[in-house]
Design a protein around this motif. Structure first.
Motif, PDB file in Angstrom:
ATOM      1  N   LYS A 101      32.632  14.248 -79.737  1.00 38.18           N
ATOM      2  CA  LYS A 101      31.285  14.033 -79.170  1.00 38.18           C
ATOM      3  C   LYS A 101      31.276  14.333 -77.663  1.00 38.18           C
ATOM      4  O   LYS A 101      32.332  14.457 -77.044  1.00 38.18           O
ATOM      5  CB  LYS A 101      30.876  12.560 -79.356  1.00 38.18           C
ATOM      6  CG  LYS A 101      30.870  12.086 -80.797  1.00 38.18           C
ATOM      7  CD  LYS A 101      30.184  10.725 -80.939  1.00 38.18           C
ATOM      8  CE  LYS A 101      30.987   9.590 -80.359  1.00 38.18           C
ATOM      9  NZ  LYS A 101      30.354   8.269 -80.546  1.00 38.18           N
ATOM     10  N   ASP A 102      30.061  14.372 -77.115  1.00 38.72           N
ATOM     11  CA  ASP A 102      29.939  14.582 -75.657  1.00 38.72           C
ATOM     12  C   ASP A 102      29.930  13.257 -74.889  1.00 38.72           C
ATOM     13  O   ASP A 102      29.875  13.251 -73.668  1.00 38.72           O
ATOM     14  CB  ASP A 102      28.646  15.347 -75.343  1.00 38.72           C
ATOM     15  CG  ASP A 102      28.777  16.832 -75.683  1.00 38.72           C
ATOM     16  OD1 ASP A 102      29.911  17.296 -75.878  1.00 38.72           O
ATOM     17  OD2 ASP A 102      27.733  17.511 -75.755  1.00 38.72           O
ATOM     18  N   ASP A 103      29.952  12.144 -75.613  1.00 34.35           N
ATOM     19  CA  ASP A 103      29.853  10.839 -74.942  1.00 34.35           C
ATOM     20  C   ASP A 103      31.118  10.537 -74.150  1.00 34.35           C
ATOM     21  O   ASP A 103      32.232  10.801 -74.603  1.00 34.35           O
ATOM     22  CB  ASP A 103      29.653   9.711 -75.967  1.00 34.35           C
ATOM     23  CG  ASP A 103      28.356   9.877 -76.730  1.00 34.35           C
ATOM     24  OD1 ASP A 103      27.446  10.542 -76.202  1.00 34.35           O
ATOM     25  OD2 ASP A 103      28.264   9.364 -77.855  1.00 34.35           O
ATOM     26  N   ALA A 104      30.891   9.958 -72.980  1.00 37.34           N
ATOM     27  CA  ALA A 104      32.028   9.533 -72.148  1.00 37.34           C
ATOM     28  C   ALA A 104      31.816   8.077 -71.798  1.00 37.34           C
ATOM     29  O   ALA A 104      30.686   7.621 -71.599  1.00 37.34           O
ATOM     30  CB  ALA A 104      32.077  10.355 -70.866  1.00 37.34           C
ATOM     31  N   SER A 105      32.922   7.329 -71.760  1.00 41.35           N
ATOM     32  CA  SER A 105      32.811   5.954 -71.294  1.00 41.35           C
ATOM     33  C   SER A 105      34.021   5.631 -70.447  1.00 41.35           C
ATOM     34  O   SER A 105      35.079   6.248 -70.592  1.00 41.35           O
ATOM     35  CB  SER A 105      32.683   4.990 -72.470  1.00 41.35           C
ATOM     36  OG  SER A 105      33.933   4.813 -73.060  1.00 41.35           O
ATOM     37  N   ALA A 106      33.841   4.687 -69.548  1.00 43.23           N
ATOM     38  CA  ALA A 106      34.946   4.279 -68.681  1.00 43.23           C
ATOM     39  C   ALA A 106      34.860   2.780 -68.450  1.00 43.23           C
ATOM     40  O   ALA A 106      33.824   2.167 -68.725  1.00 43.23           O
ATOM     41  CB  ALA A 106      34.863   5.023 -67.352  1.00 43.23           C
ATOM     42  N   PHE A 107      35.941   2.230 -67.951  1.00 44.93           N
ATOM     43  CA  PHE A 107      36.023   0.787 -67.666  1.00 44.93           C
ATOM     44  C   PHE A 107      35.642  -0.015 -68.911  1.00 44.93           C
ATOM     45  O   PHE A 107      34.786  -0.902 -68.872  1.00 44.93           O
ATOM     46  CB  PHE A 107      35.164   0.419 -66.442  1.00 44.93           C
ATOM     47  CG  PHE A 107      35.361   1.380 -65.293  1.00 44.93           C
ATOM     48  CD1 PHE A 107      36.617   1.539 -64.701  1.00 44.93           C
ATOM     49  CD2 PHE A 107      34.315   2.168 -64.814  1.00 44.93           C
ATOM     50  CE1 PHE A 107      36.814   2.445 -63.669  1.00 44.93           C
ATOM     51  CE2 PHE A 107      34.507   3.081 -63.782  1.00 44.93           C
ATOM     52  CZ  PHE A 107      35.758   3.213 -63.205  1.00 44.93           C
ATOM     53  N   ASN A 108      36.305   0.333 -70.019  1.00 44.24           N
ATOM     54  CA  ASN A 108      36.091  -0.330 -71.305  1.00 44.24           C
ATOM     55  C   ASN A 108      34.624  -0.417 -71.702  1.00 44.24           C
ATOM     56  O   ASN A 108      34.136  -1.465 -72.135  1.00 44.24           O
ATOM     57  CB  ASN A 108      36.763  -1.705 -71.322  1.00 44.24           C
ATOM     58  CG  ASN A 108      38.274  -1.553 -71.321  1.00 44.24           C
ATOM     59  OD1 ASN A 108      38.831  -0.815 -72.141  1.00 44.24           O
ATOM     60  ND2 ASN A 108      38.937  -2.184 -70.374  1.00 44.24           N
ATOM     61  N   GLY A 109      33.953   0.722 -71.545  1.00 48.18           N
ATOM     62  CA  GLY A 109      32.594   0.843 -72.060  1.00 48.18           C
ATOM     63  C   GLY A 109      31.497   0.405 -71.103  1.00 48.18           C
ATOM     64  O   GLY A 109      30.315   0.502 -71.431  1.00 48.18           O
ATOM     65  N   ILE A 110      31.852  -0.046 -69.910  1.00 52.73           N
ATOM     66  CA  ILE A 110      30.828  -0.518 -68.952  1.00 52.73           C
ATOM     67  C   ILE A 110      30.028   0.679 -68.422  1.00 52.73           C
ATOM     68  O   ILE A 110      28.811   0.620 -68.276  1.00 52.73           O
ATOM     69  CB  ILE A 110      31.473  -1.316 -67.790  1.00 52.73           C
ATOM     70  CG1 ILE A 110      32.050  -2.620 -68.343  1.00 52.73           C
ATOM     71  CG2 ILE A 110      30.472  -1.584 -66.660  1.00 52.73           C
ATOM     72  CD1 ILE A 110      32.957  -3.355 -67.400  1.00 52.73           C
ATOM     73  N   LYS A 111      30.731   1.782 -68.144  1.00 55.84           N
ATOM     74  CA  LYS A 111      30.070   2.978 -67.631  1.00 55.84           C
ATOM     75  C   LYS A 111      29.984   4.016 -68.750  1.00 55.84           C
ATOM     76  O   LYS A 111      31.000   4.310 -69.384  1.00 55.84           O
ATOM     77  CB  LYS A 111      30.906   3.515 -66.460  1.00 55.84           C
ATOM     78  CG  LYS A 111      30.345   4.740 -65.806  1.00 55.84           C
ATOM     79  CD  LYS A 111      31.102   5.066 -64.545  1.00 55.84           C
ATOM     80  CE  LYS A 111      30.568   6.343 -63.957  1.00 55.84           C
ATOM     81  NZ  LYS A 111      31.015   6.554 -62.604  1.00 55.84           N
ATOM     82  N   LYS A 112      28.785   4.515 -68.988  1.00 57.59           N
ATOM     83  CA  LYS A 112      28.598   5.459 -70.107  1.00 57.59           C
ATOM     84  C   LYS A 112      27.774   6.654 -69.657  1.00 57.59           C
ATOM     85  O   LYS A 112      26.890   6.496 -68.808  1.00 57.59           O
ATOM     86  CB  LYS A 112      27.847   4.775 -71.251  1.00 57.59           C
ATOM     87  CG  LYS A 112      28.694   3.781 -72.032  1.00 57.59           C
ATOM     88  CD  LYS A 112      27.903   3.248 -73.207  1.00 57.59           C
ATOM     89  CE  LYS A 112      28.671   2.109 -73.862  1.00 57.59           C
ATOM     90  NZ  LYS A 112      27.836   1.223 -74.609  1.00 57.59           N
ATOM     91  N   ALA A 113      28.038   7.800 -70.265  1.00 57.97           N
ATOM     92  CA  ALA A 113      27.218   8.986 -69.993  1.00 57.97           C
ATOM     93  C   ALA A 113      27.439  10.006 -71.101  1.00 57.97           C
ATOM     94  O   ALA A 113      28.391   9.879 -71.881  1.00 57.97           O
ATOM     95  CB  ALA A 113      27.600   9.601 -68.656  1.00 57.97           C
TER      96      ALA A 113
END
Ligand code: TMP
Length: 237
Positions: free
Chosen positions: A29-41
């Motif tokens: 997928k194109d989804d990105a997440s960081a900091f255990n899902g806190i930041k998403k794009a």
């Protein structure tokens, strides 16, 4: 071979059963997440690029006799892979100090480490993928000591092969995360993906960041960096 039901959806991938019980389809997928899902794009075309980079890397590892779940890339977003029972551990390999290690121990980023560092983490987002050691892993019935020895043996070979590959395209492999699973015969096999989502990659000359830290740290040009990694790997001699 036919795609059947979705049986797992992660942050960046969907996994489907197929009509062959030993095979799965991984959809990037194109989804990105960081900091255990806190930041998403959503980063347009990230899935396509990571599928292609992972293919190149798994093929390169196969040349070095390192087996992985990779069978073949089916199309721009889908990869055919061996079905494994994923061991819920993450192995992080560090060649250069960065990321959570720099933060945790108050170290300067960018220092080359003389001895490679291997970290074991529990694969559990709710707990923030905490560090643990091999004795914890055995006590929690996540793996046996023999499994862990085999994972370490493979990890050392993977780091050597990946360092050589990225070196050949003027990129420093700062650190990366890998996961393993067991096939139906009990063999320990490299799983998941290896891409700029799961590695830190710096241009050797300029130190430019070419990985997911561009997203985590709001540096911009995320997809351009991923594309550059892909182009360099595709054009390597
Ligand atoms: P860290 O410095 O945040 O611990 O990350 C080390 C490397 O492992 C870095 O290349 C990012 C990668 N990583 C993942 O791909 N997934 C994860 O869940 C974690 C914790 C790290």
């Amino acid at each position: 071979m036919q795609q059947l039901d979705l049986f797992y959806e992660g942050k960046a991938k969907k996994i489907y059963h197929t009509d062959d019980p030993d095979l799965i389809i991984i959809h990037f997928k194109d989804d990105a997440s960081a900091f255990n899902g806190i930041k998403k794009a959503r980063i347009k075309n990230k899935g396509i690029i990571n599928n292609e980079i992972s293919e190149i890397i798994f093929q390169e590892l196969a040349k070095e006799n390192i087996s992985s779940h990779f069978i073949k890339r089916l199309n721009d977003r889908d990869m055919l892979a061996k079905k494994l029972d994923i061991i819920p551990l993450e192995i992080v390999v560090r060649n250069v100090i960065s990321g959570s290690m720099a933060k945790r121990l108050n170290l300067k980023e960018g220092e080359v480490i003389n001895n490679t560092i291997y970290e074991l983490c529990l694969k559990n987002d709710k707990l923030g993928d905490p560090l643990l050691n091999r004795h914890h892993a055995v006590a929690l019935h996540l793996a046996t000591y023999e499994d862990l020895d085999k994972m370490m043996e493979e990890t050392i070979k993977i780091n050597q092969a990946l360092k050589k590959l990225f070196d050949s395209v003027n990129i420093t492999l700062v650190d990366f995360k890998i996961e393993f699973g067991k096939d139906k015969d009990g063999n320990i096999i490299l799983a998941d993906e290896i891409s700029p989502d799961s590695c830190r990659l710096w241009d050797k000359t300029t130190k430019e960041i070419l990985d997911k830290d561009r997203f985590r740290r709001d540096l911009g040009d995320v997809i351009q960096a991923y594309q550059q990694v892909l182009e360099r790997l595709k054009n390597r001699k």
